[in-house]
Design a protein around this motif. Sequence first.
Motif, PDB file in Angstrom:
ATOM      1  N   GLY A   1       0.782  -1.228   0.000  1.00 39.26           N
ATOM      2  CA  GLY A   1       0.000   0.000   0.000  1.00 39.26           C
ATOM      3  C   GLY A   1       0.812   1.274   0.000  1.00 39.26           C
ATOM      4  O   GLY A   1       0.288   2.344   0.335  1.00 39.26           O
TER       5      GLY A   1
ATOM      6  N   LEU B   1      -6.411  -4.038 -10.679  1.00 41.88           N
ATOM      7  CA  LEU B   1      -6.816  -2.914  -9.839  1.00 41.88           C
ATOM      8  C   LEU B   1      -8.240  -3.103  -9.330  1.00 41.88           C
ATOM      9  O   LEU B   1      -8.534  -2.841  -8.147  1.00 41.88           O
ATOM     10  CB  LEU B   1      -6.704  -1.614 -10.637  1.00 41.88           C
TER      11      LEU B   1
ATOM     12  N   CYS C   1      -9.281  -3.497  -5.352  1.00 39.70           N
ATOM     13  CA  CYS C   1     -10.024  -2.422  -4.698  1.00 39.70           C
ATOM     14  C   CYS C   1     -11.471  -2.773  -4.367  1.00 39.70           C
ATOM     15  O   CYS C   1     -12.068  -2.148  -3.483  1.00 39.70           O
ATOM     16  CB  CYS C   1      -9.995  -1.163  -5.575  1.00 39.70           C
TER      17      CYS C   1
END
Length: 466
Positions: free
Chosen positions: A276, A309, A313
């Motif tokens: 992160g 992605l 997410c």
Amino acid sequence: MILFQLLTALFLPWLLGVAWLRIGWPRTARGAGPLVLGYAYLLGTLATTFMMRLWDGIGLKQAFWPLAGLLLALTLLGFWVSRTKTRKDDGYVDNSAVHSWNSWQTGLFALLIALLAIRFVNLGLEILWRPLYPWDAWTTWAPRAQVWFALKELVPFVDSATWLHHPSRDIYTLPAWSYPETVSLIQLWISLALEQWDDSLINLPWLFCAAALGLAFYGQLRLWGLVPLASLLGTYLLLSLPLLNIHTALAGYADLWLAATYSLAGMAFLQWLRNGDPWQGGLALLLALACPFIKREGLIWMLTFLPPLLIACLPCRTRLLAGAGGVALLAIWYVSGGIRIGEFQLTPEVIQIPSLGHFEISLQGGWEPFQQNLLVLDNWHLLWYLAIPAMALSIPLMIARRQRLIGLTFIGSGLVVIFGTFFLTDNAAWAESYTSINRILLHWVPLLLFYVLVLLQACMLEPRRD
């Protein structure tokens, strides 16, 4: 004086990148030095071409010293900001000292450094001694830069029909007139510094690009946790690939720049998925967005970031709903015959994107060109004999952890691009004629090798933890 201006043109963009990127990594982080140096050159060079576009956009003539002064001011500002902001270590303390170095390890490390240094000297001499040679270099990228250098402005290039119907001293034409401008601007930058056109010296940035790729590759491996010797061995594997060396020595193509930009974006993206880190995420975003500005294929490579992605997410239930919705939309698209909006077409038979090209869709091509180019010919040494078994044997390891599974999705997206290019479109002829098959693979190979190496590290470490 000319030598000083050449060195300024080569190193000032690098220094600009260092000034701003050093804010993002503490000096005690593993691999921080090589990582910053590698990413700094690429980002600094891209920033320089962006400044040249802005300079032209406000109506100013292209001139080296005013542009260099602007870059220097931004560099000094970056160093001043870095003095006022210091990032915490975030746990990335370099613990390489805990690994005892035997004499043979020290000797091997030094030998690899020496071999890489000798190789880069040879590549540099190849660039200096050979005039502009590759086909695309002297038919597309360099002629555009030469016109801009002569006129000191970024005059537009258009298709031949437009040029014939609108004769003007302010527009020019090339067969590949729609290609992105970045590579030509890199050559223009060196020419502005030299105050003359030199077919060899304009290609020196290709040598620096390969070096930057190697430095960043080593730094990211170190940051991931590989020991220095293993990281350098991996870097040597990358920088000794024949095809990468060819695109460095026969400088002038855009493929090395796209390979560095896309792969370094992918490595930063994998690091961001892992911990992160917002700076790694920022690097991934900037370089991914830069891909379409280097080659038209960069748009497709940029889209490979979307599947991993979304998986990273979105919550599990949302991912399932999104997947079901995607399948439903795909079915509707196929049954309805696709989408046609002006020159844009996306149908089961044709893909036509104005900025990318026109492609006929049908199952074609074969595996024989891949077998020959990957496993028989000397383009890649023994890379695929390492990568294919390593990926196959690591599938259980990748499935076991969500982060690795997302990484596999990212690598798989690249495979989908390669398969679609050479098996579902008329570009299969590129593979059958051995023309572009390896150039397309070069864009993706540094990222693949990085992922293989971190998987091999995980294979060695996890049994010990059990």
